[in-house]
Design an enzyme around this catalytic site. Structure first.
Site, PDB file in Angstrom:
ATOM      1  CG  HIS A  38     -33.564 -50.394 121.052  1.00 13.07           C
ATOM      2  ND1 HIS A  38     -34.072 -50.024 119.834  1.00 13.07           N
ATOM      3  CD2 HIS A  38     -33.070 -49.259 121.601  1.00 13.07           C
ATOM      4  CE1 HIS A  38     -33.884 -48.720 119.661  1.00 13.07           C
ATOM      5  NE2 HIS A  38     -33.278 -48.240 120.724  1.00 13.07           N
TER       6      HIS A  38
ATOM      7  CB  SER B  29     -34.935 -45.466 120.073  1.00 19.68           C
ATOM      8  OG  SER B  29     -33.738 -45.570 119.368  1.00 19.68           O
TER       9      SER B  29
HETATM   10  C1  4AZ Z   1     -30.293 -44.630 118.967  1.00 17.43           C
HETATM   11  O1  4AZ Z   1     -29.200 -44.697 119.499  1.00 17.43           O
HETATM   12  C2  4AZ Z   1     -30.356 -44.388 117.490  1.00 17.43           C
HETATM   13  N1  4AZ Z   1     -29.615 -42.825 112.837  1.00 17.43           N
HETATM   14  C3  4AZ Z   1     -31.584 -44.301 116.872  1.00 17.43           C
HETATM   15  C4  4AZ Z   1     -31.635 -44.081 115.517  1.00 17.43           C
HETATM   16  C5  4AZ Z   1     -30.489 -43.952 114.798  1.00 17.43           C
HETATM   17  C6  4AZ Z   1     -29.256 -44.016 115.407  1.00 17.43           C
HETATM   18  C7  4AZ Z   1     -29.202 -44.235 116.767  1.00 17.43           C
HETATM   19  C8  4AZ Z   1     -30.592 -43.715 113.319  1.00 17.43           C
HETATM   20  O2  4AZ Z   1     -31.335 -44.736 119.598  1.00 17.43           O
END
Ligand code: 4AZ
Length: 678
Positions: free
Chosen positions: A480, A628
């Protein structure tokens, strides 16, 4: 002229057998220690360097070609009078076998054994910053006839010896102190004394956070820390607290003339004797912890004292040993109580029976007999002995020769289990300098603590996602992160830059390497609606040299087990709270792997078997936007770090009973191999 020398006189040294080179062989009439066996040096060189002007030494050919064979090289480093020589290694990668290739650093100009500061080989990940006691230091490199490696690069400089480089009188109610020059190794022949004196009506306690001082031994005869006449030495992994029943404490640090270590960090605190932990819970080991952590199911004290004699609340189950654990850990296949009471009477199997992963029951005596009694292979997985099995299953590790073995997670555990040795191949991964996202509820990490962590930047935007180093050429991240969104063409490799060896955003230093991206391979089954198969690979345009700040994380085989309850670390520069701003310093936080059934009950059927849940269900600790693509890292029993997951998504960040969701790497092991060759 090429000279050949053959030596074979033996002498036992601290760490290995040495031969003593008779001094008449040496051009400068000194004695040098070299390893046992017949050594033929075709290359002998001595370099003399004054370190007033900071500079760099490196092994011949570094970093473009391996160092030469059969060499004995020495670098004599001198500083101005009244100064110390400081030597910081940027990279050190030698042959693993210390009998063959190694460096030695001496606190002298000649290779005198009892002035040895350190001997190193392989790719050590302890602190590699050294200081002399006086104004000289000697670095030697010995190489054998075979297998040459990249070698080393080290920066030298001089620092003045100050009278008050350590020790002193501490009179405030709380404070901290550390061994001289921490996190560098302390210099030899150093003694410092701290006198702590707090208000008369109070007592004082000192807490050691990091501790690596000399070898562990009864009397601590070499290097030690002495607290009120009690000597401490060796390495301590957990925080240690020492309490005085008075308002004063004397702490002495002492290093002898050889073999140095990283030292310690400590803090001290005055307390009222009747109330040692105001507003907090006092552990038996005198640590004070947040009152919320008392009887919450986790061993926060380190000695378990916060989890005994607990009254379990309605959401908890009572273990026979008196511990309380969250109810949904019951019958999840992992022994959370410590006495297995949470896994008994689960309506599955009778006492004396083993419960297979496919819910069948087989007699306990059939476990680990090398036969597939469960019919899914799960009775021959967690065995102490690695038997070669008649049949493979999805839970068993497959050696290169196609045979499967009955040991859980045998790869890179420093024990050869496969007949062909394939379980211990490609194990240059998962180790780091300390022995020891934006991340919600985390803390700043130390430089080099997470050498596989990568920051992925979009040109003109800055940090967007995390990634992990797999080898010199390949990174893994989340699919993503590399999806086009409107005008943002994130799927195009030329939009991205990868920053490796980075600690603080916007503050690149000599360890930081920036690379363009040559190719992005996103998983063909990535589903942008469900985030299933949220994994992508990035190929760097040119390879990076691995060093202690840039190092691969280990990839688990498809049979690797990360059981519920296993501690894991998340790292990244993402937001520190939901909707918050990103972090400058790389953050870290400890979470736990969460049982898949529990996770599905909390987050619904959006959770597929290709996802892994991890978090702290009380809330407050989680990955968040900007984390992420980064790693969910689990340390194996042998101390290597494996990539369990890639930060993927979640219901907000750090919410109670909303764990973070990660791409389950074991499900993509063969895809990674096919796509990248790693
Ligand atoms: C994000 O928006 C995201 N709590 C990554 C991980 C989590 C929430 C959002 C996990 O990239």
């Amino acid at each position: 002229m090429t000279a050949f020398y053959v030596f074979s006189f033996y002498l036992q040294s601290k760490n290995r057998m040495f031969s003593m080179v008779p001094n008449f062989f040496l051009p400068d009439s000194r004695t040098v220690l070299i390893p046992e066996g017949n050594f033929v040096f075709s290359d002998r060189k001595t370099f003399s360097i004054h370190v007033r002007e900071a500079g760099m030494v490196q092994s011949p050919g570094f970093p473009n070609s391996p160092y030469p064979s059969n060499s004995f090289l020495q670098w004599r480093l001198r500083a101005d009078p009244g100064h110390r020589v400081q030597l910081d290694f940027h990279t050190l990668i030698l042959e693993d076998d210390c009998q063959k290739d190694f460096i030695t650093i001496y606190d002298s100009l000649a290779p005198i054994e009892h002035r040895t500061l350190t001997e190193q080989c392989g790719y050590p990940h302890d602190s590699l910053s050294f200081l002399s006691s006086g104004n000289v230091m000697l670095l030697t490199l010995v190489t054998s006839d075979k297998k040459n490696f990249p070698g080393f690069r080290a920066n030298y400089s001089q620092i003045p010896v100050t009278d008050q480089s350590c020790g002193g009188t501490l009179t405030t109610d709380r404070g901290s102190f550390s061994s001289p020059y921490f996190p560098s190794n302390y210099p030899p022949q150093t003694t410092c004394t701290w006198n702590i004196q707090v208000a008369k009506e109070k007592f004082v306690k000192v807490q050691f956070h990091e501790f690596s001082v000399g070898n562990e031994s009864l009397q601590c005869p070499n290097d030690y820390v002495e607290v009120n006449e009690q000597r401490l030495c060796g390495s301590m992994l957990k925080t240690t607290v020492i309490t005085a029943n008075s308002n004063t404490m004397t702490i002495t640090f002492h290093s002898d003339s050889s073999y140095v270590d990283q030292g310690f960090t400590a803090s001290y605190e005055a307390f009222v004797p009747t109330n040692p932990c105001p507003g907090r819970f006092q552990c038996t080991n005198n640590l004070c912890i947040d009152i919320m952590m008392h009887c919450d199911g986790w061993n926060d004290c380190g000695d378990g004292s916060d989890e005994v004699n607990c009254k379990c609340d309605a959401s908890q189950l009572m273990c026979k040993n008196g511990h309380c654990k969250p109810k949904f850990w019951e019958c999840d296949g992992s022994d959370d109580c410590g006495d297995n009471t949470d896994e008994e009477n689960c309506g599955k199997c009778k006492p004396g029976e083993f419960s297979c992963r496919n819910s069948r029951c087989v007699l306990e005596k059939f476990r680990c007999d090398g036969k597939d009694d469960c019919s899914d292979g799960s009775d021959d997985v967690s065995c102490d002995l690695a038997l070669v099995l008649q049949q493979c299953s999805e839970f068993t590790f497959r050696c290169r020769n196609g045979r499967c073995i009955s040991k859980m997670n045998p790869e890179c555990d420093d024990v050869q289990d496969c007949e062909d040795g394939s379980d211990e191949e490609n194990c240059q991964c998962g180790i780091r300098p300390y022995r020891s996202s934006r991340i919600v509820g985390g803390q700043a990490s130390k430089e080099g603590e997470w050498p596989w962590q990568v920051s992925l930047h979009i040109r003109g935007t800055g940090h967007v996602c995390g990634a992990s180093v797999l080898n010199q050429r390949w990174l893994v991240t989340a699919a993503h992160c590399v999806q086009d969104t409107g005008a943002n063409k994130y799927s195009q490799a030329d939009q991205w830059q990868a920053l490796l060896g980075l600690h603080a955003q916007g503050q690149t230093n000599e360890w930081t390497v920036t690379r363009n991206i040559k190719r992005i391979i996103s998983h063909e089954n990535y589903d942008h609606l469900t985030y299933d198969s949220d994994i992508a690979l990035m190929e760097l345009d040119t390879e990076v040299t691995l060093n202690q700040y840039i190092w691969p994380i280990c990839l688990p085989s498809s049979s690797y087990d990360f059981p519920a309850g296993r501690e894991a670390w998340i790292t990244g520069w993402g937001a520190t709270r939901e909707g918050g701003s990103v972090a400058t310093i790389l953050q870290k936080a400890e979470v736990r792997v969460i049982n898949a059934t529990v996770c599905k009950s909390l987050l619904g059927d959006d959770i597929t078997d290709r996802m892994l849940c991890a978090g702290v269900l009380k809330g407050g600790v989680d990955a968040c936007q900007g984390d992420s693509g980064g790693p969910l890292a689990v340390t194996s029993s042998s101390g290597r770090v494996f990539l369990a997951g890639v930060v993927s998504w979640g219901d907000g960040c750090g919410r109670r009973n909303k764990p973070g969701i990660y791409t389950r790497i074991t499900k993509y092991r063969s895809w990674i191999k096919e796509a990248s060759g790693v």
